[in-house]
Design a protein around this motif. Structure first.
Motif, PDB file in Angstrom:
ATOM      1  N   SER A  61      -6.972  45.007 -87.687  1.00  0.00           N
ATOM      2  CA  SER A  61      -6.119  45.267 -88.856  1.00  0.00           C
ATOM      3  C   SER A  61      -5.868  46.754 -89.013  1.00  0.00           C
ATOM      4  O   SER A  61      -4.755  47.179 -89.345  1.00  0.00           O
ATOM      5  CB  SER A  61      -6.776  44.727 -90.125  1.00  0.00           C
ATOM      6  N   GLN A 110      -3.082  40.313 -93.352  1.00  0.00           N
ATOM      7  CA  GLN A 110      -4.186  39.370 -93.303  1.00  0.00           C
ATOM      8  C   GLN A 110      -4.371  38.837 -94.722  1.00  0.00           C
ATOM      9  O   GLN A 110      -4.228  39.567 -95.688  1.00  0.00           O
ATOM     10  CB  GLN A 110      -5.445  40.111 -92.861  1.00  0.00           C
ATOM     11  N   ASP A 191      -0.880  39.325 -89.069  1.00  0.00           N
ATOM     12  CA  ASP A 191      -2.331  39.528 -88.990  1.00  0.00           C
ATOM     13  C   ASP A 191      -3.036  38.241 -89.409  1.00  0.00           C
ATOM     14  O   ASP A 191      -3.076  37.906 -90.587  1.00  0.00           O
ATOM     15  CB  ASP A 191      -2.727  40.695 -89.912  1.00  0.00           C
TER      16      ASP A 191
HETATM   17 MG    MG Z   1      -8.436  42.157 -89.952  1.00  0.00          MG
END
Ligand code: MG
Ligand code: ATP
Lengths: 347, 334
Positions: A61, A110, A191
Motif C-alpha cells: 500500500s 484498501q 488495493d
Molecule cells: Mg495494504
C-alpha cells in the motif's frame, strides 16, 4: 492538459504508462525509520495488468499510494522517480498533481468497504470527481454520465440515489470501480479490492474490474493475497518482500517455475485439494522494517540460503519472463550452504 | 416510513413531558403538611397576626382545589400545565411563576442563545482547523490559548474579566441590569445598545469558557474522520482541498457536535446560574437561585418543568433533523 510529453523513444517498445526508478519510502517514527519501500524499480505498460503480492506489511500500500503522491507523514519519499506517462510526478506543482489524480491514475484504496462518504449519496460522490476536474458541469449530462458509469458495472440507475449504508459490500466495491473509471484514467490501482468479500462475489467483482479496465483501455495494478485469483487476472506479477521487489515476471512462467525462494514459498503455501494435508506456511515472521537483516532480507527464513545471502545484497538477475534478486541464480556466487558454514570451525 | 419515525419521536416527546409533569405533581405531595398551612405558619411566625386564619385556610384550600380527591387535582393540574399556568410564586405571592419567567426569559435566551450558537460555530471551526494541514500558525496559537483559558474555573475567569474590563479599563459595567431603570424599555436603538452594554461581558465570559473544550472535542472527531478510508478516496479523486475539508471531513466530524448543541440549546431556558449570579444578570438562573434561597417551591418547580420540556423539545428537534444530517440514523433506529 498542457503537459509536455517526451517523444516516444522507439516505435517497437511501447512507452510505459508507469515507470518507477529506485523508489525509497521511509516512515520516520520516533523509534527509527521504517524502511517500507526500499529501492523499488519496475514499469507497467499501457493496458497491462500487473499484480503485486507479498505478505501483510511488506509495503504494497505504501508503494502504490506514492503513485498518486499521497504518501502521508510520517511517510517520506526519500529517493527515486515516478514517471506517469513520462511525467515525473514528484516534481509536479501541487495543483497540477491534483489534476493528475483520477484523470490519469485512479486508486481504489484498501478497505474500499469504507471508501464511500457515509453522508453523501452515491450520485454526488461520483459527480464531485467529474465536476472537480471540470469534465461535466451541466446537471442533465451529469446524470446521464453517472447512469452510464453505473451501467458499466451492472448496477441499476437507482443506486445513484442511495447512500453507502444501503449498499451491500459487493455493490460498494462496484461503485468504487465505476468511480475509478469516471475520467477514463490511463492507470487504475486496486488495493486488495476483494479482501472483505465472499468467494463468489470476489470473482464477480474481479471480473467486473477486468472488464471495465479493458473497456476504458487503462493499465491495472492489482494488489492481492489470493495467488489463484491473481493467476487468472494479471499478465505480470511482482513479488514484494520486506519493502523490496524480489521477483517480477510474466504470470505463466512465474507459476511454472518461480525463481526466487520466497516466490516458491508463497506458491507453496497455496492449498490444493489433491494434497489433503495442511500446507506448510512460510516459517518465521517477516522482519521488522526498522532494522531489516543485512544481505538478502529473506535469508533468515530462506531454506536455501547460502553464505553470500547473509552478507551481500543480491543483484537483479534476468529470468525467463522477467527478473529476480537471488544469489542462487548468480553464477558468480560460490554456493556454500549456510548450515555448512555455521558448522565449520571459525578461524 | 419517515412519517412513522416522526410519529414515534413525537410520542416519545409527549411521554417525557407527561412523566416530568407527573413527577412535578407528586413530589410536593409526598412532603408532609399542606402548603397553605405552611404559608400561614410562616407568616405568623414572622409576627403577623391573622384573624380567623382557619376560615381563610379553608377558603384557600377550596380556591386551589386542595379539598378535591387526588385524581381530580391531578387532572386540573395537567390542564393548567397545558396552558402553561405554573401557579403562584410563593415568595412574590400575587405574581405568578409565569410572570416571573416571562420577565427573565428574554434576558436569558438573548444571552445564552447567541453565545451557545456562536460558541458552537467557533468551536467547530477551530477544532477542524486544528487538524487541517494548511492552518496558519496564528490560528493554532489562538486555539491553544482558548483551550488553556477553558481550563480556568469559571468563577475565577468571570472575576478576572470583571476586574479587567469593569474596574481597571471601565469599558463594561460589572453587572447591575437588575436595577430597574438601567435599561431603556421597548425596542429602540438605546434599548438595544443598553442590552449589548450589559450582556457583552457575560457573553464574553461564556465564550471564553466554552470554546476551548468543545474545540478539543471537534478536534478529536476530526482526527478520527481524517483516518477514514473515504478521505483517502476523496484525495485520490483529486478534489480541491477545500471540498475535502468541508464536504468530507467537517461534514462527518460535526455530527456528534450537533447533538451536543441541541442539548445545550435545551438548557438555554434554565439560564446559566453562575454567569447570572456573578454578573447580576436578571435571567432565569438568577430567579432560580433566588427561588431556591427563598424556598419558593412553585417557582423552582416551574423552572425545572420548563427545563425538562425544553430539553425534550430540543432532543425531539435533533431527532427530526438528524436523519437529514446523517442518513444512517433513520434506517438504523426504525
Ligand atoms: Mg495494504
Ligand atoms: N503511518 C505509519 N507509520 C509507521 N509505520 C507505518 C505506517 N504505515 C505503515 N507503516 C509500516 O510500513 C510497512 C508497510 O505497510 P503497508 O501498509 O504498505 O503494507 P501492506 O503491504 O499494504 O500490508 P497489507 O497487506 O496488510 O495491506 C509496515 O511494516 C507498516 O508497519
Amino acid at each position: 492538459m498542457n503537459q509536455s510529453y517526451p517523444p516516444p523513444t522507439s516505435p517497437t517498445i511501447p512507452k510505459p504508462i508507469l515507470q518507477v526508478e529506485g523508489l525509497v519510502i521511509h516512515y520516520e517514527t520516533p523509534r527509527g525509520a521504517v524502511q517500507a519501500v526500499s529501492d523499488v524499480s519496475f514499469s507497467v505498460q499501457p493496458r497491462e495488468r500487473f499484480g503485486l503480492v507479498g505478505e501483510s506489511g511488506c509495503g504494497k500500500s505504501t508503494l502504490v499510494t506514492a503513485f498518486l503522491r499521497m504518501t502521508k507523514p510520517p511517510g517520506v519519499i526519500k529517493a527515486g522517480r515516478i514517471l506517469l506517462n513520462g511525467v515525473d510526478i514528484l516534481a509536479l506543482p501541487k495543483n497540477e498533481m491534483r489534476r493528475v489524480r483520477w484523470s490519469q491514475v485512479a486508486l481504489i484504496p484498501q478497505g474500499a468497504m469504507n471508501s464511500l462518504n457515509p453522508v453523501m449519496r452515491v450520485r454526488d460522490q461520483i459527480a464531485d470527481a467529474l465536476v472537480a476536474h471540470g469534465v461535466i458541469l451541466n446537471q442533465a449530462a451529469l446524470t446521464a454520465r453517472i447512469e452510464e458509469l453505473l451501467a458499466r458495472v451492472e448496477l441499476p440507475a437507482r443506486v445513484a440515489r442511495l447512500y453507502p449504508h444501503e449498499l451491500s459490500g459487493g455493490m460498494k466495491q462496484r461503485v468504487c470501480i465505476a468511480m475509478a473509471t469516471a475520467l477514463e484514467p490511463k492507470l487504475i490501482i486496486a488495493d486488495e479490492p476483494t479482501s472483505a468479500l465472499d468467494v463468489v462475489t470476489q470473482r464477480a467483482v474481479m471480473e467486473m474490474l477486468a472488464n471495465v479496465q479493458e473497456m476504458v483501455g487503462a493499465a491495472l495494478i492489482l494488489i492481492g493475497h489470493d495467488m489463484g485469483l491473481m493467476a487468472q487476472v494479471v499478465d505480470r506479477l511482482g513479488v514484494m518482500y520486506a519493502g523490496e521487489l524480489v521477483e517480477v515476471g510474466d504470470v505463466t512462467s512465474m507459476f511454472k517455475s518461480p525463481q526466487h525462494p520466497y516466490t516458491r514459498a508463497l506458491l507453496g503455501s497455496l492449498p490444493s485439494p489433491r494434497e489433503r494435508k495442511v500446507r506448510r506456511a512460510i516459517g518465521g515472521l517477516p522482519p521488522a522494517l526498522i532494522a531489516p537483516p543485512p544481505g538478502c532480507r529473506f535469508h533468515p527464513r530462506c531454506p536455501e540460503a547460502i553464505v553470500a545471502c547473509r552478507e551481500v545484497a543480491p543483484r537483479r538477475l534476468e529470468t525467463t519472463g522477467g527478473w529476480a534478486t537471488c544469489h542462487l541464480l548468480d553464477p558468480t556466487q560460490a554456493s556454500q550452504p549456510l548450515e555448512a558454514a555455521d558448522a565449520a570451525p571459525s578461524a | 416510513m419517515s412519517l412513522l419515525y416522526l410519529r414515534n419521536r413525537l410520542l416519545n416527546l409527549l411521554l417525557v413531558i407527561w412523566i416530568a409533569a407527573t413527577i412535578n405533581f407528586i413530589t410536593p405531595r409526598l412532603a408532609p403538611g399542606d402548603p397553605i398551612n405552611a404559608i400561614f405558619a410562616r407568616l405568623e411566625s414572622q409576627g403577623q397576626v391573622i384573624a380567623n386564619s382557619a376560615q381563610i385556610i379553608d377558603l384557600y384550600r377550596e380556591r386551589f382545589g386542595l379539598d378535591l380527591p387526588l385524581w381530580q387535582q391531578y387532572l386540573r393540574y395537567l390542564g393548567s400545565v397545558l396552558t402553561l399556568d405554573l401557579g403562584y410564586s410563593l415568595s412574590y405571592f400575587p405574581a405568578t411563576v409565569s410572570e416571573l419567567v416571562m420577565r427573565a426569559l428574554p434576558w436569558t435566551v438573548g444571552l445564552l442563545l447567541t453565545t451557545t450558537l456562536l460558541s458552537f460555530v467557533l468551536a467547530v471551526l477551530l477544532g477542524a482547523l486544528f487538524v487541517w494541514r494548511g492552518t496558519p500558525r496564528s490560528v493554532h496559537l489562538i486555539g491553544w490559548v482558548l483551550v488553556g483559558i477553558s481550563a480556568i474555573p469559571y468563577y475565577l475567569l468571570a472575576i478576572v474579566l470583571i476586574f479587567i474590563f469593569a474596574f481597571t479599563l471601565n469599558i463594561f459595567p460589572a453587572g447591575g441590569v437588575t436595577r430597574i431603570g438601567n435599561v431603556a424599555s421597548g425596542l429602540s436603538w438605546s434599548s438595544v445598545w443598553d442590552t449589548l452594554y450589559y450582556s457583552t461581558l457575560p457573553a464574553l465570559s461564556i465564550l471564553l469558557a466554552s470554546i476551548g473544550g468543545s474545540a478539543l472535542g471537534m478536534r478529536g472527531m476530526m482526527v478520527t474522520v481524517l483516518g477514514e478510508d473515504y478521505l483517502l478516496l476523496a484525495e485520490a479523486k483529486g478534489l480541491p482541498e477545500r471540498w475535502i475539508f468541508l464536504r468530507y471531513a467537517v461534514r462527518n466530524a460535526i455530527l456528534p457536535q450537533v447533538t451536543g448543541l441541541a442539548i445545550s440549546l435545551g438548557h438555554v431556558v434554565s439560564g446559566a446560574i453562575l454567569v447570572e449570579v456573578l454578573f447580576s444578570y436578571p435571567g432565569m438562573g438568577y430567579i432560580l437561585i433566588d427561588a431556591i434561597r427563598g424556598a419558593d417551591y412553585t417557582t423552582v418547580q416551574g423552572i425545572t418543568f420548563l427545563l425538562v420540556v425544553s430539553v425534550a423539545v430540543a432532543v425531539f428537534i435533533i431527532d427530526v433533523i438528524n436523519p437529514w444530517l446523517d442518513p444512517r440514523i433513520l434506517y438504523g433506529k426504525r
